[in-house]
Design a protein around this motif. Structure first.
Motif, PDB file in Angstrom:
ATOM      1  N   LEU A  38      25.890  28.525  -3.142  1.00  0.00           N
ATOM      2  CA  LEU A  38      24.872  27.595  -2.668  1.00  0.00           C
ATOM      3  C   LEU A  38      25.305  26.841  -1.411  1.00  0.00           C
ATOM      4  O   LEU A  38      24.538  26.018  -0.905  1.00  0.00           O
ATOM      5  CB  LEU A  38      24.538  26.588  -3.779  1.00  0.00           C
ATOM      6  CG  LEU A  38      23.925  27.178  -5.050  1.00  0.00           C
ATOM      7  CD1 LEU A  38      23.708  26.091  -6.089  1.00  0.00           C
ATOM      8  CD2 LEU A  38      22.624  27.888  -4.750  1.00  0.00           C
ATOM      9  N   ALA A  39      26.515  27.108  -0.935  1.00  0.00           N
ATOM     10  CA  ALA A  39      27.013  26.389   0.236  1.00  0.00           C
ATOM     11  C   ALA A  39      27.348  27.368   1.346  1.00  0.00           C
ATOM     12  O   ALA A  39      27.764  28.510   1.099  1.00  0.00           O
ATOM     13  CB  ALA A  39      28.250  25.565  -0.122  1.00  0.00           C
TER      14      ALA A  39
ATOM     15  N   PRO B 210      24.561  22.915   2.551  1.00  0.00           N
ATOM     16  CA  PRO B 210      23.799  23.790   1.657  1.00  0.00           C
ATOM     17  C   PRO B 210      23.308  25.022   2.421  1.00  0.00           C
ATOM     18  O   PRO B 210      23.042  24.949   3.623  1.00  0.00           O
ATOM     19  CB  PRO B 210      22.626  22.907   1.209  1.00  0.00           C
ATOM     20  CG  PRO B 210      23.131  21.512   1.358  1.00  0.00           C
ATOM     21  CD  PRO B 210      24.047  21.525   2.549  1.00  0.00           C
TER      22      PRO B 210
ATOM     23  N   LEU C 283      20.061  27.060  -1.728  1.00  0.00           N
ATOM     24  CA  LEU C 283      20.016  25.699  -2.238  1.00  0.00           C
ATOM     25  C   LEU C 283      18.923  24.894  -1.539  1.00  0.00           C
ATOM     26  O   LEU C 283      18.227  24.094  -2.177  1.00  0.00           O
ATOM     27  CB  LEU C 283      21.380  25.024  -2.042  1.00  0.00           C
ATOM     28  CG  LEU C 283      21.505  23.600  -2.587  1.00  0.00           C
ATOM     29  CD1 LEU C 283      21.137  23.541  -4.063  1.00  0.00           C
ATOM     30  CD2 LEU C 283      22.925  23.063  -2.374  1.00  0.00           C
TER      31      LEU C 283
ATOM     32  N   THR D 124      18.036  16.472   3.098  1.00  0.00           N
ATOM     33  CA  THR D 124      18.891  17.656   2.972  1.00  0.00           C
ATOM     34  C   THR D 124      18.912  18.398   4.298  1.00  0.00           C
ATOM     35  O   THR D 124      17.860  18.685   4.867  1.00  0.00           O
ATOM     36  CB  THR D 124      18.361  18.611   1.877  1.00  0.00           C
ATOM     37  OG1 THR D 124      18.317  17.920   0.634  1.00  0.00           O
ATOM     38  CG2 THR D 124      19.257  19.831   1.746  1.00  0.00           C
TER      39      THR D 124
ATOM     40  N   ALA E 145      20.584  21.960   5.943  1.00  0.00           N
ATOM     41  CA  ALA E 145      21.187  23.220   5.511  1.00  0.00           C
ATOM     42  C   ALA E 145      21.340  24.139   6.712  1.00  0.00           C
ATOM     43  O   ALA E 145      20.604  24.045   7.695  1.00  0.00           O
ATOM     44  CB  ALA E 145      20.323  23.889   4.445  1.00  0.00           C
TER      45      ALA E 145
END
Length: 728
Positions: free
Chosen positions: A287-288, A295, A299, A361, A363
């Motif tokens: 998920l990373a 993320p 994710l 968030t 990502a």
């Protein structure tokens, strides 16, 4: 009362007493007859033996039990009980010792031998029959075959031993508990895992071990069992060891029954703590993003799903998604190396994090693409402000590995609304808006609207039509002459592809070429154009000797240069069309040359080795390096039309510089976009050798081009008279 036998005589009364004892004697006879009937018809074996070690009487059941044909056969064959009957050599001595000591044996178990030698287990009830004076007359016993019972006992004992061995030496915890959840037994692995001794565990209930947050699950599993819904269950839970450690267990349980009723539970518990830790590490890794620690797409999509679902339930809960794509990142990678490129991505990740709240968030979706989810924003203007802040921060220089690196980003914004049903739809629209921002000049943001969506749908339809058109070869080629500016003589033609769509009519190259480039369809399309144009030009060259030296210019895209078989395909095309390599000139845009400067030189060298000539198209609009230009095996520079049509003094100076540069490097120059006699005169004054444009002719189909060639043939292939008058 005993039966008569050859060795035992029954005393008879004297004659004088016979009258008195008549009745008693008859009673004795009747009793003897009844005994004989029981003796003969009994299910179990019955025998009589004497102290000397002989059978004096056996019933049919015993003879059958031991495999003899008849009682008489058994008595004859077992003349010595110690040797023929008992399996153990001291069996007779042990029997005599016990019967002498007790006078009565009950439940005496001993192994005896059948006639065929097979040993069986028997259980005997024996007593010593004595006369009125206490003298031993014989032994009488009943015999039961208990071989099957003894075998079952042995099997049970072995099974219990195997279970005990398994119980103690298993790699997993094995335990039992009563219906109230109190532990009743546990093996040594249970001691090692929990830290409690067996005695301590057997004073505990499962509620003392199971982690509080898993108790409800455990009660649920037990409830299912006790209601008969499940007899075996496998589930995971955590327990708290004696020292406070958390231990993850995978437990399989089943009910224990007695007399048809559940009396407890047996369980096998495997310590999966290490496995769960590995799974968690793998989950975090999955998920990373490995490079930036942000993320990843998976994710981010999960977080976006939650935001979409929440917005559907509570429309007041607004969110926005920002889709970022770095501008000119490939150039940074190619010029400074991938190591610096990776450092830049890491630095940008930290910069983006600093622009956001803890509830948001950010990502990395892959490559140089990032996404931001702004949760619970009060107004959509918040998303605009974040985008502006991000653009401002990314304009600041990054100091990486001794380099000062500048970059920017194109940002697409998608705002929450009630039509979104899935996270993928939001991300798609933000991506669409990002591409719009990039098309509008980069280093900016665009907010998605339905017009963009309609445009994307139209492009998708165009792509589908383009695929079918390539399969059906629906395209045609137009040709625009390239002339010598000094005398207007035709020296060759540039092949330009056109698409006469069966429903939409003629589709402009500016519409379908970018789609073909993006999808890779430019490769099969370019191959078709090259083959068809070479074949056509070969026919025109055959019209007359004056046409034999006409050259054909064909454009190559950046995508075509990524094909490892490009040179092989061109060589094959020249062979099958019988077209001379020196008559083919491939045009490459300046941007393609510079973006692939390191890798393109070997490819160009191979093309020159074939005899093909090369030209840089739209020269002057890119960022050509003179050192690279010197290394490239280029024969021609084509000056971009913007410098011809501009009319400014600076444009004229640029043209003069390019012409002088080309002359000094031994290269030809072609000016594009000549539309007026004044432009032609200026180019002649600057000593520009070749040109093309609407002043001479617009691109025309093959039939019109051939008519032009035949007409020009009558005028020695000239397009312009000496007075510079245009020939249409």
């Amino acid at each position: 009362m005993i039966s008569r036998s050859p060795d035992i005589e029954i005393a008879r009364p004297d004659a004088p007493e016979q009258a008195r004892a008549g009745a008693s004697f008859e009673s004795l006879r009747e009793a003897e007859l009844k005994y004989r009937s029981i003796f003969e018809n009994a299910i179990h074996g019955i025998y009589q033996s004497v102290n000397e070690g002989r059978f004096v009487n056996v019933n049919p059941a015993l003879a059958r039990m031991l495999g003899y044909d008849s009682p008489a056969d058994m008595i004859a064959c077992c003349a010595d009980i110690a040797r023929h009957y008992y399996v153990q050599t001291d069996g007779r001595e042990a029997f005599l010792a016990l019967i002498t000591e007790r006078g009565l044996l009950q439940g005496y178990e001993v192994q005896v031998r059948r006639k065929d030698g097979v040993a069986i287990w028997t259980r005997e009830n024996v007593y010593a029959v004595r006369d009125a004076h206490g003298q031993l007359l014989y032994y009488e016993g009943s015999v039961e075959d208990i071989t099957a019972h003894k075998q079952a006992e042995v099997a049970l004992r072995e099974s219990e031993e195997r279970y005990r061995d398994l119980f103690e030496n298993a790699n997993d915890i094995i335990y039992t508990a009563d219906l109230a959840g109190n532990y009743t037994s546990v093996n040594k692995v249970g001691e090692a895992v929990t830290g409690y001794s067996r005695a301590e565990l057997c004073r505990l209930n499962f509620t003392h071990l199971v982690a509080p947050e898993h108790l409800a699950r455990t009660h649920e599993m037990l409830a299912h069992k006790f209601t008969g819904q499940e007899t075996t269950t496998v589930y995971e839970l955590e327990i708290v060891a004696k020292d406070g450690r958390r231990v993850s267990l995978e437990i399989s349980t089943r009910l224990l029954f007695a007399a048809g009723q559940p009396v407890g539970v047996q369980g096998i518990a495997r310590d999966i703590t290490e496995r769960k830790q590995v799974e968690e590490r793998l989950r975090q890794h999955a998920l990373a993003d490995a490079l930036t620690g942000l993320p990843n797409r998976l994710l981010f999509t999960d977080h976006l799903k939650l935001a979409v679902e929440q917005a559907r339930r509570q429309p007041a809960q607004r969110f926005a998604v920002l889709f970022l794509d770095l501008d000119r990142f490939k150039m940074i990678n190619d010029s400074l190396g991938h190591g610096v490129g990776d450092q830049l991505l890491i630095a940008i990740a930290r910069q983006l994090e600093s622009c956001l709240r803890a509830s948001d968030t950010v990502a990395r979706l892959g490559g140089d693409e990032f996404a931001i989810l702004l949760n619970d924003i009060s107004d959509f203007d918040d998303a605009i402000r974040v985008a502006e802040r991000v653009l401002h921060e990314l304009k600041q220089p990054f100091k990486l590995a001794g380099h000062e690196v500048f970059t920017s980003a194109s940002i697409g914004i998608a705002l929450s609304n009630n039509r979104y049903q899935a996270a993928a739809d939001v991300l798609r629209d933000a991506d669409t808006a990002m591409y719009r921002a990039k098309a509008e000049g980069k280093a900016r943001y665009e907010v998605f609207d339905m017009v963009m969506h309609a445009r994307v749908v139209a492009l998708l339809q165009l792509e589908n039509d383009l695929r079918r058109a390539i399969e059906r070869e629906e395209f045609s080629i137009y040709y625009q002459p390239i002339v010598a500016l000094a005398d207007g003589r035709i020296t060759g033609f540039e092949a330009l592809v056109r698409w006469p769509h069966p429903e939409r009519g003629l589709v402009r190259p500016a519409e379908f070429i970018p789609v073909a480039e993006e999808t890779g369809l430019i490769v099969p399309l370019g191959r078709w154009v090259l083959r068809a144009a070479c074949a056509q030009m070969r026919l025109w060259q055959a019209i007359s000797p004056a046409h034999a030296r006409l050259k054909l210019n064909v454009n190559l895209s950046g995508r075509q240069f990524t094909q490892t078989d490009l040179c092989g395909h061109i060589e094959h095309t020249l062979a099958v069309t019988n077209f001379e390599p020196h008559c083919l000139q491939l045009e490459i845009t300046e941007s393609v040359v510079m973006e692939n400067a390191q890798t393109i030189v070997p490819m160009l060298a191979r093309l020159r080795a074939l005899g093909v000539e090369l030209a840089i198209d739209d020269f002057g609009t890119g960022y050509s390096s003179l050192s690279y230009l010197r290394r490239f095996p280029i024969q021609t520079l084509k000056i971009d039309r913007s410098f011809i049509s501009g009319g400014a003094e600076e444009d004229a100076e640029i043209v003069r510089t390019i012409v002088l540069l080309a002359r000094n490097m031994g290269k030809d120059v072609v000016a594009e976009g000549i539309e007026t006699p004044a432009q032609l005169a200026q180019l002649r004054a600057l000593d520009c050798a070749y040109g093309q444009g609407y002043l001479f002719s617009a691109p025309q189909d093959a039939a019109a081009t051939e008519r032009m060639l035949r007409h020009a043939l009558d005028r020695d292939l000239r397009m312009l008279p000496a007075s510079d008058e245009c020939v249409a």
